[in-house]
Design a protein around this motif. Sequence first.
Motif, PDB file in Angstrom:
ATOM      1  N   VAL B 177     168.360   7.421  17.150  1.00  0.00           N
ATOM      2  CA  VAL B 177     167.185   7.697  16.316  1.00  0.00           C
ATOM      3  C   VAL B 177     166.851   9.191  16.372  1.00  0.00           C
ATOM      4  CG1 VAL B 177     164.715   7.319  16.105  1.00  0.00           C
ATOM      5  CG2 VAL B 177     166.236   5.382  16.457  1.00  0.00           C
ATOM      6  N   THR B 178     166.883   9.749  17.578  1.00  0.00           N
ATOM      7  CA  THR B 178     166.603  11.177  17.711  1.00  0.00           C
ATOM      8  C   THR B 178     167.587  11.996  16.883  1.00  0.00           C
ATOM      9  OG1 THR B 178     165.967  10.694  19.955  1.00  0.00           O
ATOM     10  CG2 THR B 178     166.184  13.013  19.368  1.00  0.00           C
ATOM     11  N   ILE B 179     168.867  11.665  17.024  1.00  0.00           N
ATOM     12  CA  ILE B 179     169.875  12.408  16.274  1.00  0.00           C
ATOM     13  C   ILE B 179     169.612  12.289  14.776  1.00  0.00           C
ATOM     14  CG2 ILE B 179     172.327  12.501  15.669  1.00  0.00           C
ATOM     15  CD1 ILE B 179     172.951  11.721  18.546  1.00  0.00           C
ATOM     16  N   GLY B 180     169.258  11.067  14.338  1.00  0.00           N
ATOM     17  CA  GLY B 180     168.989  10.860  12.921  1.00  0.00           C
ATOM     18  C   GLY B 180     167.821  11.705  12.442  1.00  0.00           C
ATOM     19  N   ILE B 181     166.736  11.711  13.235  1.00  0.00           N
ATOM     20  CA  ILE B 181     165.551  12.468  12.816  1.00  0.00           C
ATOM     21  C   ILE B 181     165.887  13.957  12.720  1.00  0.00           C
ATOM     22  CG2 ILE B 181     163.280  13.233  13.574  1.00  0.00           C
ATOM     23  CD1 ILE B 181     162.862  10.439  14.730  1.00  0.00           C
ATOM     24  N   VAL B 182     166.493  14.471  13.790  1.00  0.00           N
ATOM     25  CA  VAL B 182     166.817  15.896  13.794  1.00  0.00           C
ATOM     26  C   VAL B 182     167.779  16.210  12.656  1.00  0.00           C
ATOM     27  CG1 VAL B 182     167.876  17.755  15.113  1.00  0.00           C
ATOM     28  CG2 VAL B 182     166.402  16.102  16.252  1.00  0.00           C
ATOM     29  N   GLY B 183     168.745  15.326  12.460  1.00  0.00           N
ATOM     30  CA  GLY B 183     169.736  15.549  11.414  1.00  0.00           C
ATOM     31  C   GLY B 183     169.090  15.658  10.047  1.00  0.00           C
ATOM     32  N   SER B 184     168.188  14.729   9.732  1.00  0.00           N
ATOM     33  CA  SER B 184     167.582  14.771   8.394  1.00  0.00           C
ATOM     34  C   SER B 184     166.711  16.020   8.252  1.00  0.00           C
ATOM     35  CB  SER B 184     166.761  13.510   8.139  1.00  0.00           C
ATOM     36  OG  SER B 184     165.623  13.510   8.945  1.00  0.00           O
ATOM     37  N   LEU B 185     166.034  16.356   9.353  1.00  0.00           N
ATOM     38  CA  LEU B 185     165.192  17.550   9.323  1.00  0.00           C
ATOM     39  C   LEU B 185     166.040  18.792   9.041  1.00  0.00           C
ATOM     40  CD1 LEU B 185     162.221  18.002   9.728  1.00  0.00           C
ATOM     41  CD2 LEU B 185     162.638  18.444  12.139  1.00  0.00           C
ATOM     42  N   VAL B 186     167.149  18.889   9.769  1.00  0.00           N
ATOM     43  CA  VAL B 186     168.015  20.058   9.604  1.00  0.00           C
ATOM     44  C   VAL B 186     168.566  20.108   8.183  1.00  0.00           C
ATOM     45  CG1 VAL B 186     170.226  21.052  10.295  1.00  0.00           C
ATOM     46  CG2 VAL B 186     168.632  20.230  12.033  1.00  0.00           C
ATOM     47  N   PHE B 187     168.950  18.946   7.669  1.00  0.00           N
ATOM     48  CA  PHE B 187     169.561  18.903   6.349  1.00  0.00           C
ATOM     49  C   PHE B 187     168.581  19.382   5.273  1.00  0.00           C
ATOM     50  CE2 PHE B 187     170.442  16.429   2.462  1.00  0.00           C
ATOM     51  CZ  PHE B 187     171.675  16.984   2.164  1.00  0.00           C
ATOM     52  N   GLU B 188     167.355  18.838   5.312  1.00  0.00           N
ATOM     53  CA  GLU B 188     166.384  19.216   4.289  1.00  0.00           C
ATOM     54  C   GLU B 188     165.977  20.684   4.438  1.00  0.00           C
ATOM     55  OE1 GLU B 188     165.735  17.246   1.915  1.00  0.00           O
ATOM     56  OE2 GLU B 188     166.326  15.280   2.686  1.00  0.00           O
ATOM     57  N   THR B 189     165.869  21.121   5.694  1.00  0.00           N
ATOM     58  CA  THR B 189     165.513  22.517   5.918  1.00  0.00           C
ATOM     59  C   THR B 189     166.585  23.430   5.325  1.00  0.00           C
ATOM     60  OG1 THR B 189     164.514  21.812   7.966  1.00  0.00           O
ATOM     61  CG2 THR B 189     164.804  24.164   7.684  1.00  0.00           C
ATOM     62  N   TYR B 190     167.825  23.008   5.508  1.00  0.00           N
ATOM     63  CA  TYR B 190     168.931  23.799   4.979  1.00  0.00           C
ATOM     64  C   TYR B 190     168.821  23.904   3.452  1.00  0.00           C
ATOM     65  CZ  TYR B 190     173.691  25.035   3.722  1.00  0.00           C
ATOM     66  OH  TYR B 190     174.779  25.647   3.187  1.00  0.00           O
ATOM     67  N   ARG B 191     168.476  22.785   2.823  1.00  0.00           N
ATOM     68  CA  ARG B 191     168.323  22.815   1.365  1.00  0.00           C
ATOM     69  C   ARG B 191     167.195  23.761   0.951  1.00  0.00           C
ATOM     70  NH1 ARG B 191     167.650  16.968  -0.688  1.00  0.00           N
ATOM     71  NH2 ARG B 191     167.092  18.001  -2.616  1.00  0.00           N
ATOM     72  N   PHE B 192     166.121  23.774   1.770  1.00  0.00           N
ATOM     73  CA  PHE B 192     165.007  24.672   1.464  1.00  0.00           C
ATOM     74  C   PHE B 192     165.466  26.126   1.514  1.00  0.00           C
ATOM     75  CE2 PHE B 192     161.508  27.282   3.190  1.00  0.00           C
ATOM     76  CZ  PHE B 192     160.639  27.222   2.116  1.00  0.00           C
ATOM     77  N   PHE B 193     166.250  26.437   2.534  1.00  0.00           N
ATOM     78  CA  PHE B 193     166.669  27.834   2.679  1.00  0.00           C
ATOM     79  C   PHE B 193     167.706  28.232   1.644  1.00  0.00           C
ATOM     80  CE2 PHE B 193     165.017  27.476   7.144  1.00  0.00           C
ATOM     81  CZ  PHE B 193     163.929  28.293   6.889  1.00  0.00           C
ATOM     82  N   GLU B 194     168.238  27.269   0.919  1.00  0.00           N
ATOM     83  CA  GLU B 194     169.101  27.628  -0.201  1.00  0.00           C
ATOM     84  C   GLU B 194     168.263  28.173  -1.355  1.00  0.00           C
ATOM     85  OE1 GLU B 194     171.225  24.034  -0.994  1.00  0.00           O
ATOM     86  OE2 GLU B 194     173.012  24.772   0.034  1.00  0.00           O
ATOM     87  N   MET B 195     166.987  27.744  -1.402  1.00  0.00           N
ATOM     88  CA  MET B 195     166.128  28.173  -2.499  1.00  0.00           C
ATOM     89  C   MET B 195     165.236  29.339  -2.115  1.00  0.00           C
ATOM     90  SD  MET B 195     164.948  24.513  -3.929  1.00  0.00           S
ATOM     91  CE  MET B 195     165.984  23.135  -3.631  1.00  0.00           C
TER      92      MET B 195
END
Lengths: 265, 458
Positions: B177-195
């Motif tokens: 669960v921890t890995i999943g939470i961190v993973g989704s957070l990192v993924f969305e953050t990465y998308r934000f920094f693309e913009m």
Amino acid sequence: MYDTPASGKTAVTNEVKIAARKVNVFYGDTHAIKDVDVEIEDKTVTAFIGPSGCGKSTFLRCLNRMNDTIDICRVEGLIALDGEDIYAPSIDPVQLRAKVGMVFQKPNPFPKSIYENVAYGPKIHGMARTRAELDEIVERALRRGAIWDEVKDRLQEPGTGLSGGQQQRLCIARAVATEPEVLLMDEPCSALDPIATAQVEELIDELREQYSVVIVTHSMQQAARVSQKTAFFHLGNLVEFGETGQIFTNPHDPRTESYITGRIG
Amino acid sequence: MTLFAFLILFAAVVIGYILNLRAARAIRAGGTKLHSLDGFHGGFSALVTLVPTFFFIILWLMLQGTVIESMIKAGLPDGTLDGLGTGQVQLIMSEIRSIAGGRIFGTPEDWKLEAAERLVSLRSTSSLLLVVLTIALTAGLILLTRKTVRAEFRARQGVERIVLGLMVGCATVAIFVTIGIVGSLVFETYRFFEMVPFTDFLFGTSWEPQIPLREDQIAAKGAFGMLPVFLGTMVIATVAMVIAVPIGLFSAIYLHEFASPKIRAVIKPVLEILAGVPTVVYGFFAILVIAPAIRSFGTDLGLPIAPNTALAAGLVMGIMLVPFISSFADDALAAVPRSLRDGSLALGATQAETISKVLFPAAIPGIVGGILLAVSRAIGETMIVVMAAGLIAKMTINPLDSVTTVTVQIVTLLIGDTAFDSPKTLAAFALGMVLFVMTLIINIFALRIVRKYREIYD
Ligand SMILES: Nc1ncnc2c1ncn2[C@@H]1O[C@H](COP(=O)(O)OP(=O)(O)OP(=O)(O)O)[C@@H](O)[C@H]1O
Ligand SMILES: [Mg+2]
């Protein structure tokens, strides 16, 4: 069978330092000390012996009111230091404990440096005006605790990092540093090797010149070696109290005899 | 039908247990010595039946929806879904589902009615299949384990291994669960920094996330500098800690050292109640009591004070953290061995000297650990600040001003229509990431310190 006590052969009577009359101690409903009368002399080493759980530590803690810190403990009777009732309302236990020092059964150095451990008492009692004076007090105390040579190069290291025996000698040095008039020692040598034990016994003998020392011990030999007076406790009663030489060679009470010959406890 | 499958499973577990227990007893009655107790033979059968079948049923239930849906889609007349977006396809599917559930609106097309019929029949087939397979599986497993009952069979070790496996499974759930939470957070953050450029976000001093959602909307261009928001969090957390640390520490020291048992019996439960108050209620308290009080006090002094001040939110958050800090400090003081206190008292130290020179220094690592954990709670606290702090980000450290916090901004960014493809909503994840990293660092520090101080006395 036992060594003859250092100076117990000549029965010199010193002034009475602490007098206890009809002392009873209760822990809740447990009656731990029963009607104990004892006189502890100045410039004398008094040994408390007796089987485990007979109340030696309890009685010792009455003498500097450390039992006050145990909620369920109740002390009755009269205990006087230099003729003054130490349980009187006018007596401040804090000042009493500065006069009646204590070394515990288990070494309990503070989690501070070795230097700070010893300097703690002198500092709170304002015994030194300058740093140099404090240094001197600390060194003298550590020397008397027979540990100076081992720690003189590491005074700033934590006291908790010492070995068990070293810690106990540090605690003795800490207690001696405040220059108490009476020193209570609860099995001070139970964690020490024979060499350190001999050093502590030497210290006790030296302290006797100025102070009154009370030592609880499970070692008959030690009691015989260091003390002039011996008190034998059994099940909360003071069974016999007298000259160490007499107690060990010619006990009046059969219980004392069976204990020192190894039949009780 | 699903319930039926579970009932079968339950019955099978009981039957397997009894069968094996009986068999083991029979062997024992025959005079042979068994390696394991009878109960372990029964338990072995029960567990071997229970665990795989249970997971089988769960897996079936999880997958059947998707499988049936794709079968329905495949069965639609050719070309119906061509050129439709995901949203429209979902709309059609949900319409089919509601028809199948008997809720028909208007007059649906024939192919939809047909699909709904197929959905109903597929669902009942699936349920039936589940029950049949459950029966087959449990029966097979019971027979299999029944054969294991022999004198030398190590049923106890078998049971222990299965239970161990279950425990390991439970422990790994938390990790995944921890890995999943961190993973989704990192993924969305990465998308934000693309913009939005990384440096604009980290060092920008203006936070105006209200960007136009459609081309023709008139709105500000949007700015995503996190500094003012971050600053707001720090101001409120600081106010909270300034309140909570002294009150918490002194109440702990008082309770631990000076209070009579009677007083302790009153104050301790009160502190526990304080710890149990929901944060929403603290929020009310901030809005209804503290904020007006601060404002009227300010007007008396002739100071202009915003209706939502950082001070009000911080004060109330501080009150919320008092029981947290005091219970940590209490534990830390209680962990200091009694012999140290006795040692100090026996040297003629007063109680105050003993506390300040021996107990407190010895307890300090534990206390600091507690304070750090409280800080990370203050930073992550949401409800109080949503209710009592402001919404506008300002570069200010004045606690009498209105500020906003990281958590407040995350909430406001995600309220309302949330399409996760504009920088406005993705910014919430970047802020979440900031929060996560901050509290993570603080917690690591805190745990280190707490652990270190445990070592001293153990
Ligand atoms: N804090 C306490 N609370 C309750 N009872 C206590 C407490 N301390 C000691 N006692 C009881 O008082 C009696 C005397 O204990 P004490 O510690 O004085 O024995 P002791 O002679 O020092 O024994 P030892 O040689 O093992 O140290 C024992 O029965 C003990 O159970
Ligand atoms: Mg004892």
